[in-house]
Design a protein around this motif. Structure first.
Motif, PDB file in Angstrom:
ATOM      1  N   VAL A  96       0.833  -1.207   0.000  1.00 58.16           N
ATOM      2  CA  VAL A  96       0.000   0.000   0.000  1.00 58.16           C
ATOM      3  C   VAL A  96       0.867   1.255   0.000  1.00 58.16           C
ATOM      4  O   VAL A  96       0.579   2.219  -0.711  1.00 58.16           O
ATOM      5  CB  VAL A  96      -0.973  -0.007   1.199  1.00 58.16           C
ATOM      6  N   LEU A 100       0.899   4.244  -2.643  1.00 57.06           N
ATOM      7  CA  LEU A 100       0.654   5.634  -2.230  1.00 57.06           C
ATOM      8  C   LEU A 100       1.794   6.543  -2.664  1.00 57.06           C
ATOM      9  O   LEU A 100       1.606   7.738  -2.851  1.00 57.06           O
ATOM     10  CB  LEU A 100       0.494   5.716  -0.709  1.00 57.06           C
ATOM     11  N   LEU A 107      -3.267  11.665  -1.522  1.00 57.64           N
ATOM     12  CA  LEU A 107      -2.342  10.894  -0.686  1.00 57.64           C
ATOM     13  C   LEU A 107      -2.671  11.060   0.799  1.00 57.64           C
ATOM     14  O   LEU A 107      -2.767  10.092   1.541  1.00 57.64           O
ATOM     15  CB  LEU A 107      -0.905  11.354  -0.966  1.00 57.64           C
ATOM     16  N   PHE A 110      -5.895   9.157   1.760  1.00 57.14           N
ATOM     17  CA  PHE A 110      -5.689   7.714   1.816  1.00 57.14           C
ATOM     18  C   PHE A 110      -4.869   7.324   3.045  1.00 57.14           C
ATOM     19  O   PHE A 110      -5.179   6.372   3.752  1.00 57.14           O
ATOM     20  CB  PHE A 110      -4.961   7.218   0.561  1.00 57.14           C
ATOM     21  N   ARG A 111      -3.815   8.099   3.285  1.00 56.97           N
ATOM     22  CA  ARG A 111      -2.958   7.786   4.426  1.00 56.97           C
ATOM     23  C   ARG A 111      -3.759   7.833   5.722  1.00 56.97           C
ATOM     24  O   ARG A 111      -3.655   6.944   6.561  1.00 56.97           O
ATOM     25  CB  ARG A 111      -1.794   8.782   4.482  1.00 56.97           C
ATOM     26  N   LEU A 113      -7.027   7.425   6.055  1.00 55.65           N
ATOM     27  CA  LEU A 113      -7.995   6.336   6.096  1.00 55.65           C
ATOM     28  C   LEU A 113      -7.328   5.030   6.533  1.00 55.65           C
ATOM     29  O   LEU A 113      -7.853   4.298   7.360  1.00 55.65           O
ATOM     30  CB  LEU A 113      -8.651   6.145   4.728  1.00 55.65           C
ATOM     31  N   PHE A 114      -6.149   4.758   5.962  1.00 56.02           N
ATOM     32  CA  PHE A 114      -5.474   3.509   6.320  1.00 56.02           C
ATOM     33  C   PHE A 114      -4.949   3.548   7.747  1.00 56.02           C
ATOM     34  O   PHE A 114      -4.779   2.522   8.382  1.00 56.02           O
ATOM     35  CB  PHE A 114      -4.313   3.233   5.351  1.00 56.02           C
TER      36      PHE A 114
ATOM     37  N   TYR B  24      -5.460   3.107  -8.197  1.00 54.22           N
ATOM     38  CA  TYR B  24      -6.576   3.718  -7.476  1.00 54.22           C
ATOM     39  C   TYR B  24      -7.593   2.670  -7.045  1.00 54.22           C
ATOM     40  O   TYR B  24      -8.142   2.757  -5.947  1.00 54.22           O
ATOM     41  CB  TYR B  24      -7.236   4.800  -8.338  1.00 54.22           C
ATOM     42  N   LEU B  27      -6.286   1.006  -3.950  1.00 53.30           N
ATOM     43  CA  LEU B  27      -6.300   1.919  -2.802  1.00 53.30           C
ATOM     44  C   LEU B  27      -7.715   2.166  -2.294  1.00 53.30           C
ATOM     45  O   LEU B  27      -7.959   2.180  -1.086  1.00 53.30           O
ATOM     46  CB  LEU B  27      -5.644   3.255  -3.176  1.00 53.30           C
ATOM     47  N   ILE B  28      -8.645   2.335  -3.235  1.00 53.58           N
ATOM     48  CA  ILE B  28     -10.027   2.626  -2.815  1.00 53.58           C
ATOM     49  C   ILE B  28     -10.633   1.398  -2.147  1.00 53.58           C
ATOM     50  O   ILE B  28     -11.236   1.480  -1.068  1.00 53.58           O
ATOM     51  CB  ILE B  28     -10.871   3.100  -4.019  1.00 53.58           C
ATOM     52  N   SER B  31      -9.061   1.080   1.308  1.00 58.75           N
ATOM     53  CA  SER B  31      -9.537   2.009   2.335  1.00 58.75           C
ATOM     54  C   SER B  31     -10.991   1.728   2.699  1.00 58.75           C
ATOM     55  O   SER B  31     -11.396   1.967   3.834  1.00 58.75           O
ATOM     56  CB  SER B  31      -9.330   3.470   1.925  1.00 58.75           C
TER      57      SER B  31
END
Lengths: 300, 289
Positions: A96, A100, A107, A110-111, A113-114, B24, B27-28, B31
């Motif tokens: 991941v 990223l 970015l 996402f960071r 959220l993770f 993407y 990643l989506i 998440s």
């Protein structure tokens, strides 16, 4: 780098060092070294705190290794947990963070959220996963969408440990990802440019530039992961309490029970020292192996 | 991957767009997997008892039942739990910040014979499994009558914690040493240098440490479990799991989730308001180890 100074000043600085660091070394004596010595002594006794301790020599250790199947079971459970979870987490969080690092939009989002699950208190996380893993919970609903029949995630002997791993993966993934991401951002762009000029494709760039450059970070995450995971307690205590059939009886959970539920202080201390030895040997092995796979820049 | 450098061949560009799309997508999806449990915790906390017990699950409750939070709060003495958590958190944060910055400063900026060996010792204690000292410490605290008080949890904070000492040391190392030296030439004492020069320059690191300590203390489950055996002494971490020991609440998932959300809100807020300190602290200790 520094100019020479009169020795009186040097001595004063030395005195100040011991003064300023005194909270730590006082604490070290009071709360670490003292208790460690006491712990060794206690591990040679049979002691329930209420009555006087009885010296039994090495008998606690002998009993552990020879006559206690639960000791071996808990050791196996913990080892499986550690050596499945830690590599899995490293691979996934590295994947991941590499994605990223491809100049993706959002970015920061996402960071965040993770990373979010790591913010959740362990107790809240454990209760949430009890609810998710409930036979009538959403995990069964979700796997049902793929045609998989309902499972007893926490009461089936084969599934309980993997279920706890799933929860831990969700809960701790973010930490190693953030560390990886920072490491990746420190890899100089010029190395990638040079690799591109040499015609390296994405895999070659990952394999021969990214991986060696961040191997110290992988190493750090792996070592810390193994040490931390081997001491797992709360998840097992809250989610399954070691059940079913001791399939989630983590080592420290068993140690806690021996000490604070069965009041076998000597036995629990012996267990603590065995744990210490295991973690010590694992640390040494990982440190020793590092010269084979960790790349340090020469001028580090 | 810079736009300016892109070759004109269409095949390569399509492939690049494809791989962007794949990135993407992963990643989506990832998440989402991270978020769904959060969402589920939140919506469950607003459901009626009937909605919670229905299967297949209700993804969006008909009405948002905020009353669950009030009822949950009074089902167990949560005001007391919250007060205990705050007392423990503040009571550990203040001495820890003081002691760890002091010791971190000594390790980063003062020269002494044997310092390197002591630093190695510090690192070694960071790796030491706490179980090795846990039992004698418990017995010791029990003998002086500290069990069922906050003292075994708070007093050790005055002596620092290796992890935070290490973190502060790493940060103090980044401040140019010339500052100390010129102050020394001007006749400043070590304490003056620490208070007047180093601390004012270290606000981000101190903030990061406070955030870390807050998260750790709010979360701490093991030491209260060992030392606090009375319900009225429980912090939130212990109090919340009491729902599991009362039969009448065992399946009241809307209450249990409301409690979990309530306990999560303060660390979540701290996280959002201090994200940059937080990430900085993690990378500071993680990368230079």
């Amino acid at each position: 780098m520094r100019s020479k100074r009169p020795s009186a000043l040097v001595l004063r600085e030395e005195k100040d060092f011991f003064l300023f660091s005194s909270p730590w070394w006082l604490g070290l004596v009071l709360f670490v070294i003292g208790p460690m010595i006491a712990s060794i002594v206690i591990s040679f006794t049979q002691w329930d705190i209420i009555t006087a301790p009885k010296w039994v020599g090495l008998r606690n250790y002998i009993r552990l290794f020879r006559d206690d199947p639960l000791f071996w079971k808990s050791l196996r459970v913990t080892a499986v947990y550690t050596f499945v979870l830690v590599p899995l987490q490293l691979v996934l969080s590295l994947l991941v963070s590499v994605l990223l690092n491809q100049r993706v939009r959002g970015l920061g989002l996402f960071r965040t959220l993770f990373y979010l699950p790591t913010v959740l208190p362990v107790v809240a996380s454990a209760l949430l996963w009890l609810w998710i893993l409930n036979p009538e919970g959403i995990l069964n609903f979700v796997v049902g969408l793929f045609g998989i029949p309902r499972q007893n995630w926490l009461t089936d002997e084969r599934l309980a440990l993997p279920s706890i791993m799933l929860m831990s993966l969700w809960g701790t993934f973010g930490t190693s990802m953030v560390i990886f991401l920072a490491g990746l951002q420190g890899v100089p762009e010029s190395l990638y440019d040079a690799a591109r000029i040499d015609g390296a494709n994405w895999w070659a760039r990952f394999r021969y530039v990214t991986l060696p450059m961040i191997s110290p970070v992988v190493f750090f995450n792996f070592l810390m992961g193994v040490i931390g995971t081997f001491q797992v307690f709360t998840q097992g205590y809250l989610l399954t309490d070691g059940r079913p059939n001791n399939s989630t009886l983590f080592y420290v959970l068993y140690l806690y029970r021996s000490g604070f539920e069965y009041l076998k202080m000597g036995y629990a201390s012996a267990m603590a020292w065995v744990l210490f030895a295991i973690i010590f040997v694992l640390t040494l092995l990982i440190l020793r192996s590092s010269s084979l796979w960790v790349y340090y820049e020469v001028n580090r | 991957m810079r736009p300016g450098k892109e070759p004109k061949a269409v095949g390569i560009r399509t492939r690049r767009n494809l791989s962007r799309g794949l990135i993407y997508a992963i990643l989506i999806l990832g998440s989402l997997v991270m978020l769904v449990p959060f969402y589920w915790m939140f919506v469950s906390s607003l459901m009626t008892e009937a909605e919670v017990l229905s299967y297949p699950p209700v993804w969006i409750p008909k009405t948002w039942r905020w009353k669950n939070y009030l009822e949950m709060w009074h089902a167990l003495p949560f005001t007391t739990f919250l007060r205990n958590t705050i007392v423990l958190t503040v009571g550990r944060m203040i001495p820890l910040v003081l002691s760890c910055s002091l010791v971190g400063f000594a390790f980063a900026r003062l020269r002494a014979r044997g310092k390197d060996a002591l630093f190695l010792l510090l690192l070694a204690t960071m790796m030491l499994p706490s179980q090795v000292t846990m039992i004698p410490l418990y017995i010791g605290f029990a003998k002086i009558g500290w069990v069922n008080t906050f003292k075994p949890l708070i007093v050790p904070a005055f002596f620092g914690m290796p992890f935070y000492i290490f973190m502060m040391r790493q940060f103090f190392m980044t401040i140019p040493i010339e500052l100390d030296e010129s102050a020394r030439i001007d006749g400043a004492s070590t304490l003056t240098i620490f208070v007047r020069i180093i601390l004012p320059l270290s606000k981000p690191a101190l903030a990061a440490m406070c955030v870390f300590i807050f998260m750790w203390s709010w979360n701490d489950f093991f030491s209260p479990l060992i030392y606090l055996h009375k319900t009225e002494m429980y912090p939130l971490a212990l109090g919340l799991q009491l729902f599991r020991s009362y039969g009448e609440y065992l399946t009241r998932w809307e209450y249990i989730m409301a409690g979990s959300v309530a306990m999560t809100v303060p660390p979540l807020l701290v996280f959002f308001f201090s994200q940059r300190y937080f990430v900085r602290g993690i990378t500071l200790t993680g990368l230079k180890g």
